[in-house]
Design a protein around this motif. Structure first.
Motif, PDB file in Angstrom:
ATOM      1  N   VAL A   1       0.740  -1.319   0.230  1.00  0.00           N
ATOM      2  CA  VAL A   1       0.698  -0.094  -0.036  1.00  0.00           C
ATOM      3  C   VAL A   1       1.141   1.532   0.153  1.00  0.00           C
ATOM      4  CG1 VAL A   1      -1.273   1.627   1.060  1.00  0.00           C
ATOM      5  CG2 VAL A   1      -1.805  -1.471   1.760  1.00  0.00           C
ATOM      6  N   ARG A   2       1.519   1.005   0.832  1.00  0.00           N
ATOM      7  CA  ARG A   2       2.797   2.178   0.583  1.00  0.00           C
ATOM      8  C   ARG A   2       3.957   2.500  -0.927  1.00  0.00           C
ATOM      9  NH1 ARG A   2       6.091   3.789   6.463  1.00  0.00           N
ATOM     10  NH2 ARG A   2       4.718   3.991   7.840  1.00  0.00           N
ATOM     11  N   ALA A   3       3.859   1.759  -1.183  1.00  0.00           N
ATOM     12  CA  ALA A   3       4.038   1.464  -2.520  1.00  0.00           C
ATOM     13  C   ALA A   3       3.550   2.120  -3.530  1.00  0.00           C
ATOM     14  CB  ALA A   3       5.337  -0.057  -2.724  1.00  0.00           C
ATOM     15  N   VAL A   4       1.994   2.047  -3.426  1.00  0.00           N
ATOM     16  CA  VAL A   4       1.345   2.088  -4.578  1.00  0.00           C
ATOM     17  C   VAL A   4       0.768   4.192  -4.294  1.00  0.00           C
ATOM     18  CG1 VAL A   4      -1.144   2.271  -5.093  1.00  0.00           C
ATOM     19  CG2 VAL A   4      -0.049   0.222  -4.432  1.00  0.00           C
ATOM     20  N   TRP A   5       0.774   3.956  -2.565  1.00  0.00           N
ATOM     21  CA  TRP A   5       0.695   4.975  -2.290  1.00  0.00           C
ATOM     22  C   TRP A   5       1.668   7.003  -2.258  1.00  0.00           C
ATOM     23  CZ3 TRP A   5      -4.820   8.119  -1.892  1.00  0.00           C
ATOM     24  CH2 TRP A   5      -5.698   7.353  -2.408  1.00  0.00           C
ATOM     25  N   LYS A   6       2.952   5.939  -2.048  1.00  0.00           N
ATOM     26  CA  LYS A   6       3.809   7.303  -2.337  1.00  0.00           C
ATOM     27  C   LYS A   6       4.153   7.997  -3.072  1.00  0.00           C
ATOM     28  CE  LYS A   6       7.876   4.000  -3.325  1.00  0.00           C
ATOM     29  NZ  LYS A   6       9.323   4.143  -2.179  1.00  0.00           N
ATOM     30  N   LYS A   7       4.232   7.432  -4.815  1.00  0.00           N
ATOM     31  CA  LYS A   7       4.188   8.187  -5.982  1.00  0.00           C
ATOM     32  C   LYS A   7       2.718   8.889  -6.733  1.00  0.00           C
ATOM     33  CE  LYS A   7       7.398   4.801  -8.486  1.00  0.00           C
ATOM     34  NZ  LYS A   7       8.113   6.081  -8.144  1.00  0.00           N
ATOM     35  N   THR A   8       3.458  10.493  -6.717  1.00  0.00           N
ATOM     36  CA  THR A   8       2.723  11.661  -6.788  1.00  0.00           C
ATOM     37  C   THR A   8       1.566  10.883  -8.817  1.00  0.00           C
ATOM     38  OG1 THR A   8       3.879  13.225  -6.220  1.00  0.00           O
ATOM     39  CG2 THR A   8       2.128  14.244  -7.649  1.00  0.00           C
ATOM     40  N   ASP A   9       2.466  10.220  -9.373  1.00  0.00           N
ATOM     41  CA  ASP A   9       2.083  10.012 -10.137  1.00  0.00           C
ATOM     42  C   ASP A   9       0.842   8.919  -9.923  1.00  0.00           C
ATOM     43  OD1 ASP A   9       3.563   7.837 -10.551  1.00  0.00           O
ATOM     44  OD2 ASP A   9       4.174   8.272 -12.057  1.00  0.00           O
ATOM     45  N   THR A  10       0.402   7.494  -9.528  1.00  0.00           N
ATOM     46  CA  THR A  10      -0.360   6.631  -8.862  1.00  0.00           C
ATOM     47  C   THR A  10      -1.335   7.197  -8.365  1.00  0.00           C
ATOM     48  OG1 THR A  10       1.727   5.739  -8.940  1.00  0.00           O
ATOM     49  CG2 THR A  10      -0.205   5.052  -7.634  1.00  0.00           C
ATOM     50  N   VAL A  11      -0.845   8.718  -6.971  1.00  0.00           N
ATOM     51  CA  VAL A  11      -2.024   9.016  -6.465  1.00  0.00           C
ATOM     52  C   VAL A  11      -2.909   9.817  -7.525  1.00  0.00           C
ATOM     53  CG1 VAL A  11      -2.568  10.023  -4.631  1.00  0.00           C
ATOM     54  CG2 VAL A  11      -0.390   9.234  -4.100  1.00  0.00           C
ATOM     55  N   LEU A  12      -2.158  11.128  -8.547  1.00  0.00           N
ATOM     56  CA  LEU A  12      -3.132  11.776  -9.132  1.00  0.00           C
ATOM     57  C   LEU A  12      -4.227  10.089 -10.374  1.00  0.00           C
ATOM     58  CD1 LEU A  12      -0.577  14.556 -10.672  1.00  0.00           C
ATOM     59  CD2 LEU A  12      -2.517  14.571  -8.362  1.00  0.00           C
ATOM     60  N   LEU A  13      -3.678   9.573 -10.727  1.00  0.00           N
ATOM     61  CA  LEU A  13      -4.500   8.074 -11.663  1.00  0.00           C
ATOM     62  C   LEU A  13      -5.637   7.908 -10.862  1.00  0.00           C
ATOM     63  CD1 LEU A  13      -2.006   6.626 -13.611  1.00  0.00           C
ATOM     64  CD2 LEU A  13      -3.128   8.400 -14.407  1.00  0.00           C
ATOM     65  N   ILE A  14      -5.380   7.270  -9.194  1.00  0.00           N
ATOM     66  CA  ILE A  14      -6.323   6.743  -8.298  1.00  0.00           C
ATOM     67  C   ILE A  14      -7.246   8.037  -8.783  1.00  0.00           C
ATOM     68  CG2 ILE A  14      -6.716   6.225  -5.835  1.00  0.00           C
ATOM     69  CD1 ILE A  14      -3.414   5.442  -5.700  1.00  0.00           C
ATOM     70  N   PHE A  15      -7.416   9.099  -8.313  1.00  0.00           N
ATOM     71  CA  PHE A  15      -8.535  10.405  -8.111  1.00  0.00           C
ATOM     72  C   PHE A  15      -8.574  10.982  -9.549  1.00  0.00           C
ATOM     73  CE2 PHE A  15      -6.985   9.999  -3.779  1.00  0.00           C
ATOM     74  CZ  PHE A  15      -8.008  10.391  -2.722  1.00  0.00           C
ATOM     75  N   ALA A  16      -7.671  10.274 -10.470  1.00  0.00           N
ATOM     76  CA  ALA A  16      -8.679  10.873 -11.671  1.00  0.00           C
ATOM     77  C   ALA A  16      -9.667   9.721 -12.525  1.00  0.00           C
ATOM     78  CB  ALA A  16      -7.494  10.676 -13.169  1.00  0.00           C
ATOM     79  N   GLY A  17      -9.994   7.861 -11.904  1.00  0.00           N
ATOM     80  CA  GLY A  17     -10.490   7.585 -12.161  1.00  0.00           C
ATOM     81  C   GLY A  17     -11.721   7.790 -11.333  1.00  0.00           C
ATOM     82  N   SER A  18     -11.105   7.512  -9.931  1.00  0.00           N
ATOM     83  CA  SER A  18     -12.477   8.194  -9.251  1.00  0.00           C
ATOM     84  C   SER A  18     -13.305   8.782  -8.677  1.00  0.00           C
ATOM     85  CB  SER A  18     -11.839   8.237  -7.557  1.00  0.00           C
ATOM     86  OG  SER A  18     -10.842   7.427  -6.717  1.00  0.00           O
ATOM     87  N   ALA A  19     -12.483   9.956  -9.277  1.00  0.00           N
ATOM     88  CA  ALA A  19     -13.548  11.302 -10.560  1.00  0.00           C
ATOM     89  C   ALA A  19     -14.602  11.281 -11.157  1.00  0.00           C
ATOM     90  CB  ALA A  19     -12.478  12.554 -10.729  1.00  0.00           C
ATOM     91  N   ALA A  20     -14.435  10.514 -12.491  1.00  0.00           N
ATOM     92  CA  ALA A  20     -15.237   9.569 -13.118  1.00  0.00           C
ATOM     93  C   ALA A  20     -16.377   8.680 -12.499  1.00  0.00           C
ATOM     94  CB  ALA A  20     -14.560   8.729 -14.328  1.00  0.00           C
ATOM     95  N   GLU A  21     -16.273   8.582 -11.710  1.00  0.00           N
ATOM     96  CA  GLU A  21     -17.141   7.483 -11.139  1.00  0.00           C
ATOM     97  C   GLU A  21     -17.519   8.096 -10.116  1.00  0.00           C
ATOM     98  OE1 GLU A  21     -16.961   2.572  -8.667  1.00  0.00           O
ATOM     99  OE2 GLU A  21     -15.365   3.565 -10.183  1.00  0.00           O
ATOM    100  N   PHE A  22     -17.218   8.613  -9.399  1.00  0.00           N
ATOM    101  CA  PHE A  22     -17.864   9.842  -8.115  1.00  0.00           C
ATOM    102  C   PHE A  22     -19.310  10.353  -8.366  1.00  0.00           C
ATOM    103  CE2 PHE A  22     -16.817  10.745  -3.409  1.00  0.00           C
ATOM    104  CZ  PHE A  22     -18.437  10.301  -3.378  1.00  0.00           C
ATOM    105  N   ALA A  23     -18.672  10.942  -9.988  1.00  0.00           N
ATOM    106  CA  ALA A  23     -19.577  11.724 -10.537  1.00  0.00           C
ATOM    107  C   ALA A  23     -21.353  10.790 -11.239  1.00  0.00           C
ATOM    108  CB  ALA A  23     -19.024  12.477 -11.812  1.00  0.00           C
TER     109      ALA A  23
END
Length: 255
Positions: free
Chosen positions: A11-33
């Motif tokens: 989980v730390r390896a996934v969430w420590k990189k800026t680009d990975t975190v931004l992708l997580i919320f890019a996907g969530s932004a679409a679905e949350f809408a």
């Protein structure tokens, strides 16, 4: 020191990189809408009025939970619970359990999808570890009926996607706010990334389409990380006023 998330956890390896975190919320932004509970965002009006700032606020909470010591992580989770309870009291009704699970499932799913898109395929035991961390987060928040294992989560995730998504006027307005705050070019890039990131049912409902070879562009971006140009690309993709927030996300990349 005791941590909520083990120092060697995937989980730390996934969430420590800026680009990975931004992708997580890019996907969530679409679905949350698309989520049927998106009206809760409109009760306070904070996310529709400035979705990018709210994204960084959410990232800050998530990274506190994942990277800080256990006491501080639990305090961050309890603060999130307190904020939601305050909204529920103001509205005079409770956020449904399925809506809480939807958000938790988004974080799990897009953590996996984003890491695999940028890094490598995750092993089943790593996916189980990721699920268990977010299950503990959910349990602390009092979320009920969480899956026992990853295979059970896959089934439940699919059911949530089938049952809890619809395109309505809140969806359209929230997408308009994304475009307003990102600008036309950056919003276009967001849509392209969402196209290759989100589950098929999400991009079908949003009518997402790709008009240039985004997978090739993604390969170029991976190459840019090797030679150290990824920071320039990230600065182009996000408005300059969010430079400090980007740096805060990247602080954990050194761990």
């Amino acid at each position: 020191m005791d941590y909520f998330v083990d120092e060697k956890s995937i989980v730390r390896a996934v969430w420590k990189k800026t680009d990975t975190v931004l992708l997580i919320f890019a996907g969530s932004a679409a679905e949350f809408a698309l989520n049927k509970a998106v009206d809760w965002l409109y009760f306070t009006g904070k996310i529709p009025s400035n979705p990018i700032e709210r994204l960084f606020s959410t990232v800050e909470y998530a990274q506190k939970i994942i990277f800080l010591d256990k006491e501080q992580a639990l305090a961050a989770i309890d603060k999130i619970t307190q904020i939601h309870q305050g909204v529920e009291q103001s509205r005079g009704k409770s956020i449904p359990d399925w809506a809480y699970r939807d958000v938790l499932y988004m974080l799990i799913d897009y953590s996996i999808r984003s890491f695999e898109l940028l890094e490598r395929k995750l092993e089943l035991d790593e996916k189980e570890e990721l699920l268990n961390v977010f299950k503990r987060l959910g349990a602390r928040m009092g979320i009920n009926n969480l899956p026992k294992n990853f295979n059970e989560w896959v089934v439940d995730r699919d059911q949530h996607l089938e049952n809890d998504l619809e395109k309505g006027h809140f969806t359209i307005h929230l997408l308009e706010q994304y475009k307003k705050h990102l600008g036309g070019f950056r919003y276009f890039v967001l849509l392209q990334m969402q196209h290759i990131l989100v589950p098929k049912i999400v991009y079908r409902k949003l009518f997402l389409s790709s008009c240039f070879p985004i997978t090739f562009v993604l390969k170029l971006y991976k190459w840019s990380r090797i030679i150290g140009l990824d920071g320039v690309i990230k600065a182009i993709i996000l408005p300059k006023k969010y430079k400090d927030e980007l740096l805060k996300i990247g602080n954990y990349d050194k761990l």
